[in-house]
Design an enzyme around this catalytic site. Structure first.
Site, PDB file in Angstrom:
ATOM      1  N   GLU A 250     -23.510   2.098  -5.255  1.00  0.00           N
ATOM      2  CA  GLU A 250     -22.310   2.065  -4.409  1.00  0.00           C
ATOM      3  C   GLU A 250     -22.560   1.441  -3.034  1.00  0.00           C
ATOM      4  O   GLU A 250     -21.654   0.869  -2.438  1.00  0.00           O
ATOM      5  CB  GLU A 250     -21.773   3.494  -4.197  1.00  0.00           C
ATOM      6  CG  GLU A 250     -21.169   4.125  -5.431  1.00  0.00           C
ATOM      7  CD  GLU A 250     -19.871   3.454  -5.847  1.00  0.00           C
ATOM      8  OE1 GLU A 250     -19.123   2.993  -4.971  1.00  0.00           O
ATOM      9  OE2 GLU A 250     -19.626   3.368  -7.061  1.00  0.00           O
ATOM     10  N   GLY A 251     -23.779   1.579  -2.546  1.00  0.00           N
ATOM     11  CA  GLY A 251     -24.113   0.986  -1.237  1.00  0.00           C
ATOM     12  C   GLY A 251     -23.964  -0.522  -1.284  1.00  0.00           C
ATOM     13  O   GLY A 251     -23.302  -1.132  -0.427  1.00  0.00           O
ATOM     14  N   HIS A 252     -24.548  -1.133  -2.320  1.00  0.00           N
ATOM     15  CA  HIS A 252     -24.420  -2.590  -2.458  1.00  0.00           C
ATOM     16  C   HIS A 252     -22.957  -2.976  -2.663  1.00  0.00           C
ATOM     17  O   HIS A 252     -22.478  -3.975  -2.127  1.00  0.00           O
ATOM     18  CB  HIS A 252     -25.204  -3.082  -3.682  1.00  0.00           C
ATOM     19  CG  HIS A 252     -26.674  -2.791  -3.636  1.00  0.00           C
ATOM     20  ND1 HIS A 252     -27.271  -1.858  -4.437  1.00  0.00           N
ATOM     21  CD2 HIS A 252     -27.666  -3.335  -2.894  1.00  0.00           C
ATOM     22  CE1 HIS A 252     -28.568  -1.831  -4.201  1.00  0.00           C
ATOM     23  NE2 HIS A 252     -28.844  -2.716  -3.274  1.00  0.00           N
TER      24      HIS A 252
ATOM     25  N   GLY B 293     -30.939  -6.254  -6.516  1.00  0.00           N
ATOM     26  CA  GLY B 293     -30.465  -5.677  -7.778  1.00  0.00           C
ATOM     27  C   GLY B 293     -30.571  -4.163  -7.785  1.00  0.00           C
ATOM     28  O   GLY B 293     -30.622  -3.536  -6.729  1.00  0.00           O
TER      29      GLY B 293
ATOM     30  N   SER C 180     -32.054   2.678  -3.955  1.00  0.00           N
ATOM     31  CA  SER C 180     -32.646   2.562  -5.292  1.00  0.00           C
ATOM     32  C   SER C 180     -33.837   3.511  -5.418  1.00  0.00           C
ATOM     33  O   SER C 180     -34.219   3.898  -6.510  1.00  0.00           O
ATOM     34  CB  SER C 180     -33.075   1.124  -5.556  1.00  0.00           C
ATOM     35  OG  SER C 180     -33.939   0.713  -4.533  1.00  0.00           O
ATOM     36  N   ARG C 181     -34.407   3.909  -4.278  1.00  0.00           N
ATOM     37  CA  ARG C 181     -35.543   4.848  -4.320  1.00  0.00           C
ATOM     38  C   ARG C 181     -35.148   6.264  -4.720  1.00  0.00           C
ATOM     39  O   ARG C 181     -36.006   7.066  -5.105  1.00  0.00           O
ATOM     40  CB  ARG C 181     -36.196   4.949  -2.941  1.00  0.00           C
ATOM     41  CG  ARG C 181     -36.912   3.716  -2.575  1.00  0.00           C
ATOM     42  CD  ARG C 181     -37.641   3.917  -1.299  1.00  0.00           C
ATOM     43  NE  ARG C 181     -38.372   2.708  -0.996  1.00  0.00           N
ATOM     44  CZ  ARG C 181     -39.437   2.655  -0.244  1.00  0.00           C
ATOM     45  NH1 ARG C 181     -39.898   3.755   0.323  1.00  0.00           N
ATOM     46  NH2 ARG C 181     -40.048   1.534  -0.021  1.00  0.00           N
TER      47      ARG C 181
ATOM     48  N   LYS D 170     -27.834   1.004   6.681  1.00  0.00           N
ATOM     49  CA  LYS D 170     -28.930   1.875   6.257  1.00  0.00           C
ATOM     50  C   LYS D 170     -30.285   1.292   6.661  1.00  0.00           C
ATOM     51  O   LYS D 170     -31.182   2.020   7.069  1.00  0.00           O
ATOM     52  CB  LYS D 170     -28.888   2.069   4.736  1.00  0.00           C
ATOM     53  CG  LYS D 170     -29.703   3.239   4.296  1.00  0.00           C
ATOM     54  CD  LYS D 170     -30.145   3.116   2.879  1.00  0.00           C
ATOM     55  CE  LYS D 170     -31.626   3.129   2.857  1.00  0.00           C
ATOM     56  NZ  LYS D 170     -32.238   2.254   1.901  1.00  0.00           N
TER      57      LYS D 170
ATOM     58  N   GLN E 183     -33.925  -3.930   9.588  1.00  0.00           N
ATOM     59  CA  GLN E 183     -33.673  -5.188   8.876  1.00  0.00           C
ATOM     60  C   GLN E 183     -32.474  -5.922   9.499  1.00  0.00           C
ATOM     61  O   GLN E 183     -32.503  -7.141   9.688  1.00  0.00           O
ATOM     62  CB  GLN E 183     -33.405  -4.891   7.400  1.00  0.00           C
ATOM     63  CG  GLN E 183     -32.995  -6.091   6.589  1.00  0.00           C
ATOM     64  CD  GLN E 183     -33.003  -5.794   5.100  1.00  0.00           C
ATOM     65  OE1 GLN E 183     -34.047  -5.791   4.472  1.00  0.00           O
ATOM     66  NE2 GLN E 183     -31.848  -5.535   4.539  1.00  0.00           N
TER      67      GLN E 183
HETATM   68  P1  AMP Z   1     -31.646  -4.029  -1.342  1.00  0.00           P
HETATM   69  O1  AMP Z   1     -31.163  -4.406  -2.717  1.00  0.00           O
HETATM   70  O2  AMP Z   1     -32.275  -2.689  -1.266  1.00  0.00           O
HETATM   71  O3  AMP Z   1     -32.464  -5.125  -0.701  1.00  0.00           O
HETATM   72  O4  AMP Z   1     -30.348  -3.909  -0.451  1.00  0.00           O
HETATM   73  C1  AMP Z   1     -29.431  -4.974  -0.354  1.00  0.00           C
HETATM   74  C2  AMP Z   1     -28.465  -4.685   0.749  1.00  0.00           C
HETATM   75  O5  AMP Z   1     -27.757  -3.484   0.460  1.00  0.00           O
HETATM   76  C3  AMP Z   1     -29.141  -4.484   2.107  1.00  0.00           C
HETATM   77  O6  AMP Z   1     -28.360  -5.134   3.100  1.00  0.00           O
HETATM   78  C4  AMP Z   1     -29.107  -2.991   2.271  1.00  0.00           C
HETATM   79  O7  AMP Z   1     -29.100  -2.589   3.629  1.00  0.00           O
HETATM   80  C5  AMP Z   1     -27.778  -2.665   1.600  1.00  0.00           C
HETATM   81  N1  AMP Z   1     -27.749  -1.246   1.229  1.00  0.00           N
HETATM   82  C6  AMP Z   1     -28.645  -0.560   0.469  1.00  0.00           C
HETATM   83  N2  AMP Z   1     -28.311   0.746   0.408  1.00  0.00           N
HETATM   84  C7  AMP Z   1     -27.166   0.887   1.131  1.00  0.00           C
HETATM   85  C8  AMP Z   1     -26.322   1.991   1.457  1.00  0.00           C
HETATM   86  N3  AMP Z   1     -26.584   3.223   1.019  1.00  0.00           N
HETATM   87  N4  AMP Z   1     -25.253   1.761   2.229  1.00  0.00           N
HETATM   88  C9  AMP Z   1     -24.974   0.515   2.696  1.00  0.00           C
HETATM   89  N5  AMP Z   1     -25.734  -0.569   2.427  1.00  0.00           N
HETATM   90  C10 AMP Z   1     -26.810  -0.386   1.662  1.00  0.00           C
END
Ligand code: AMP
Length: 275
Positions: A26-28, A22, A177-178, A140, A144
């Site tokens: 834009e990355g998600h 959550g 998100s950080r 990113k 993982q």
């Molecule tokens: P998270 O919600 O932080 O667990 O991230 C969920 C997914 O979004 C993971 O596969 C992350 O690698 C991906 N993600 C987070 N930030 C980015 C970003 N800036 N660009 C591309 N993917 C991202």
């Protein structure tokens, strides 16, 4: 969710799955777009996974806003948002964990003990529940990605792991998100991380193959920014994450973690990208 995924399989619809915690940005959404373009049905999970946090306080601080997340996803033709309760994923008496060895020893694994055990466990549970044809992860979080590719192969999931390039702010800072924990000055200065990586990548393109020299370029650049403090930088093989002395023709990564103020940020660039 399990009965939905069974129904979708019966209908022979391809399922694209985007696991997230959550606080969508834009990355998600880039992952969601990629999922939309490749699959009949798109499923996004939103679950702040307690087992991947070593500090209870980090878990509690993690931003949660399901309404805002659902509103964002509404623009992306997502078929299902799966937002389980903790007890749905970890029922009472839960005691089975997935440990991916070696790949999780260094880098993020070293500074966040237990983190990848939590990630591998939740991804296994989610894959078993959703049974996706494709699952989308961001470049990113390069370590993982390596861990999830390994576990997908090792546990025989019939899921193709699709890696989506890192989405960045205009300054080059990788979206995360950080980033909301950075002051405006820190946020501006945090672009030193990608500037340092890009400097090393340029040197690589000009012929520098020595990993420690590339790492030194990054170190030096980070040292120019008083608000930033390097945690690690390393040139590694993209899949095994083994350090490389001289970079050959294989895909490699320069991985970095650095503090900007009190916030620990990670990023990476890919060398010899094949796709
Ligand atoms: P998270 O919600 O932080 O667990 O991230 C969920 C997914 O979004 C993971 O596969 C992350 O690698 C991906 N993600 C987070 N930030 C980015 C970003 N800036 N660009 C591309 N993917 C991202």
């Amino acid at each position: 969710m399990f009965s939905i995924s069974r129904k979708l399989r019966r209908e022979e619809k391809s399922v694209g799955f985007v696991p997230t915690m959550g606080a969508l940005h834009e990355g998600h959404l880039a992952l969601v777009k990629e999922a939309r373009s490749r699959s009949d049905i798109v499923i996004v999970s939103i679950f702040v996974n307690p087992t991947q946090f070593s500090e209870r306080s980090d878990l509690e601080k993690y931003p949660r806003d399901l309404t805002a997340d659902a509103a964002l996803l509404a623009d992306y033709e997502v078929d299902y948002v799966f937002a389980p309760d903790e007890s749905e994923i970890y029922p009472e008496g839960f005691s089975t964990y997935v440990d991916v060895e070696k790949l999780t020893d260094g880098f993020e694994g070293e500074s966040r003990p237990g983190h990848f055990r939590g990630v591998a466990t939740v991804v296994t549970i989610l894959f078993n529940t959703v049974r996706p044809d494709f699952a989308f992860f961001g470049q990113k979080d390069a370590q993982q990605v390596a861990v999830i590719k390994r576990l997908t192969a090792d546990l025989g999931f019939e899921t193709e792991v699709v890696v989506v390039p890192t989405v960045r702010e205009e300054s080059g800072l990788a979206m995360s998100s950080r980033n909301s924990r950075l002051s405006s000055e820190e946020r501006e200065k945090a672009s030193v991380i990608i500037e340092a990586l890009r400097e090393a990548k340029t040197a690589f393109k000009k012929g520098e193959r020595n990993a420690s020299d590339l790492a030194q370029i990054v170190e030096k650049r980070i040292a120019t920014e008083p608000l930033a403090k390097l945690d690690y930088v390393a040139a590694v093989d993209r899949d095994s994450l083994e350090p490389i002395e001289k970079i050959g023709d294989e895909e490699a990564l320069i991985l970095i973690a650095a503090y900007v103020g009190d916030v620990r940020l990670i990023d990476n660039v890919v060398l010899n990208r094949k796709q």
